[in-house]
Design a protein around this motif. Structure first.
Motif, mmCIF file in Angstrom:
data_model
loop_
_atom_site.group_PDB
_atom_site.id
_atom_site.type_symbol
_atom_site.label_atom_id
_atom_site.label_comp_id
_atom_site.label_asym_id
_atom_site.label_seq_id
_atom_site.Cartn_x
_atom_site.Cartn_y
_atom_site.Cartn_z
ATOM 1 N N SER A 1 -12.287 -6.481 -3.203
ATOM 2 C CA SER A 1 -11.214 -6.880 -2.117
ATOM 3 C C SER A 1 -10.277 -7.745 -2.552
ATOM 4 N N VAL B 1 -8.471 -2.646 5.884
ATOM 5 C CA VAL B 1 -7.470 -3.684 6.180
ATOM 6 C C VAL B 1 -7.772 -4.762 7.259
ATOM 7 N N VAL C 1 0.679 -1.188 0.016
ATOM 8 C CA VAL C 1 -0.079 -0.057 -0.134
ATOM 9 C C VAL C 1 1.030 1.386 0.005
ATOM 10 N N VAL D 1 -7.741 -6.648 2.028
ATOM 11 C CA VAL D 1 -7.684 -5.382 1.830
ATOM 12 C C VAL D 1 -8.732 -4.829 0.861
ATOM 13 N N ASP E 1 2.326 3.865 3.020
ATOM 14 C CA ASP E 1 1.295 4.875 2.560
ATOM 15 C C ASP E 1 1.271 6.208 3.239
ATOM 16 N N VAL F 1 -3.630 2.515 6.635
ATOM 17 C CA VAL F 1 -3.522 1.120 7.264
ATOM 18 C C VAL F 1 -2.937 1.131 8.640
ATOM 19 N N VAL G 1 -10.404 -1.840 -1.216
ATOM 20 C CA VAL G 1 -10.191 -0.954 -2.147
ATOM 21 C C VAL G 1 -11.053 -0.327 -2.869
ATOM 22 N N ILE H 1 -7.428 2.996 -0.201
ATOM 23 C CA ILE H 1 -7.705 1.742 0.933
ATOM 24 C C ILE H 1 -8.747 2.328 1.482
ATOM 25 N N LYS I 1 -2.922 5.723 -3.924
ATOM 26 C CA LYS I 1 -4.172 6.688 -3.802
ATOM 27 C C LYS I 1 -4.017 7.594 -4.920
#
Length: 539
Positions: A166, A145, A20, A154, A176, A182, A156, A142, A45
């Protein structure tokens, strides 16, 4: 589009590792995992690489890690060798300075390379495109988690398609950033070391005739601290401490920035390339791991940039955890080796962070009395010739990591990197020693070890079933043309063996020394390694 080697069952996509964060830490992690052949997905992201100024320097050991991904030549083309740092008092006279080795250190690269992070990130991402077992998804946020039943799920959201999906993996690496989603999901808190200061960061292009210094300058003025870093190609990075009343809107225009920079330079013909205000902080996660989820980079630690260690620390995190995950998934190593991640990386990062905070307090003190005392102290020290010479040529010392996956033969101050150098192969060609080793362990022996002993150790490797992820190197390579003729001694290796008074070393895939000793006990050290990996050793 997902490729067929990614398993999809019940609308869930299964891979080995999910990373991530698509910054340098996450992308380097993916590059390393890909080199081991692990199926990896990276989520970021942002839609594109973050364009504003961030990291400006990487160390020699980071160039060595980038070498593992096969990208060092591209990185070197975009980098400028740092000539060092000068720390200046209120009269702009040097107090002390850090010397830089412009040729190469024991890691095989110059001490420090000045970079422009967006360009470096482009190169690192290009490495992912060369590996078919890696998928990179930008513009993916995300949402959640969760670890359950030896897998991490995870969730998203594709921000472009506005769809949720997923994914599952055996491990997750959270790179991240400082606002890590996370870290929030798994409930890891951070310790605040109480360093919180806003700085304006500006990249400028200056004409050559301005004759600005190419050695980095740190202006330690109580009225306003500032840093000037030469980025190469007539580009400069200015980092300027802000006063309490100053905000982003204070320096919204290029004209206001030029007016501020005029305190240190002629701004008549400069061009402002990029600008942003960052708050320099010192935050350290209280855990680096929770189960199968690992924090790396800014998600685990956020430090002021005065030692230039933010990006470098993240990449060190990446290589540390990735070779361990790879050896578990590829060679059935004992999962207990993952416990060493926190033990090795967190003390190392905390030590660097505290040094950066201390240096920051020296640099940006706004207390006139303290600054005057500091300047008087360094003026006196610099009046002593030998002391002045030492202060102007400070050298970055190797910083040991914490004791973790190490043999008892390694003491706490010996958890450092084994040197890299050039070796001569059997066909007479030259190669960097790390490239010969690859992503494996290495048993390296000195010139004093006999051929019979080396052959015995090779047989031991085979008997212990270690040779799949092991390579045996000698300090002396020989041409078959004339038996016994020494073709080339490897100075860095020889110096290391002499300094440590041993003639055998086991080196980890991340090039830290796992064990050392006499050749007579090298076989025992190999057995201990096998046991640590969970390989049953027959007596």
């Amino acid at each position: 589009m997902l490729k067929i080697y990614f398993n999809e069952v019940n609308d869930l996509i299964y891979v080995d590792v999910i990373v991530v964060g698509g910054g340098p830490t996450g992308v380097m992690a993916a590059n390393i995992l890909g080199r081991y052949g692990l199926k990896t997905i990276v989520f970021d992201k942002l839609k594109d690489i973050y364009p504003l100024p961030r990291a400006a320097v990487i160390d020699d050991d980071i160039a060595r890690i980038i070498q593992f991904a096969g990208l060092e030549e591209d990185i070197l083309k975009l980098s400028t060798v740092s000539k060092g740092y000068k720390f200046l008092n209120q009269q702009n006279s040097p107090m002390f300075g850090f010397k830089r080795n412009a040729s190469h250190t024991s890691n095989g690269y110059p001490t420090s390379l000045v970079i422009r992070q967006p360009l470096i990130e482009e190169v690192l991402r290009s490495g992912l495109k060369k590996q078919e077992n890696i998928l990179f998804y930008s513009n993916h946020e995300i949402l959640d988690v969760e670890e359950r039943n030896d897998l991490v799920t995870v969730k998203v959201k594709d921000l472009a398609a506005k769809e949720e999906k997923s994914f599952q993996a055996k491990y997750v690496i959270a790179a991240d950033g400082a606002r890590s989603k996370v870290r929030e999901c798994i409930g890891i808190e951070r310790e605040d070391m109480n360093f919180n200061h806003p700085w304006l960061i500006v990249d400028i292009k200056a004409p050559k005739e301005l004759d600005l210094p190419t050695i980095n300058q740190q202006y330690c003025h109580p009225s306003r601290a500032a840093t000037c870093i030469y980025l190469g190609n007539d580009m400069y990075r200015w980092e300027i401490a802000l006063h309490e009343h100053e905000t982003q809107s204070t320096y919204k225009t290029d004209e206001s920035i030029k007016e501020l920079l005029s305190n240190w330079m002629n701004t008549e013909d400069i061009t402002v390339d990029r600008k942003i205000i960052y708050v320099f902080r010192s935050l350290l996660a209280k855990q680096g791991r929770k189960g199968r989820i690992f924090l790396a980079g800014d998600s685990a630690h956020q430090m002021p940039p005065f030692l230039g260690q933010g990006l470098s620390s993240g990449i060190r995190d990446a290589v540390n955890i990735c070779w361990k995950i790879a050896h578990i998934l590829k060679y059935d190593a004992n999962e207990a080796i993952l416990d060493s991640y926190e033990k090795e990386r967190m003390p190392h990062v905390e030590k660097i962070m505290r040094h950066a905070v201390l240096l920051g307090e020296i640099i940006q003190t706004n207390n006139q009395e303290i600054a005057d005392f500091r300047d008087r102290l360094f003026n006196y020290l610099n009046s002593i010739p030998n002391v002045r010479e030492a202060l102007s040529n400070l050298v970055k010392a190797a910083s040991p990591i914490g004791i973790g996956f190490h043999h008892p033969t390694i003491k706490s101050d010996e958890t450092t990197l084994f040197p890299q150098t050039t070796v001569t192969l059997a066909d007479g060609t030259k190669a960097k020693s790390d490239n010969v080793i690859g992503g494996r362990f290495a048993l390296i022996v000195s010139a004093n070890v006999s051929e019979n002993k080396i052959e015995e150790l090779k047989q031991k490797l085979a008997a212990l079933h270690l040779n799949d992820f092991f390579v045996c190197l000698q300090v002396v390579t020989q041409q078959p043309v004339k038996a016994g003729e020494i073709l080339e001694k490897i100075p860095h290796f020889s110096e290391w063996f002499d300094k440590n008074s041993v003639d055998a070393a086991i080196v980890r895939p991340d090039r830290y020394v796992y064990a050392k000793g006499a050749a007579e006990v090298a076989g025992d050290l190999l057995e201990d390694l096998a046991k640590s990996f969970g390989i049953k050793v027959m007596s």
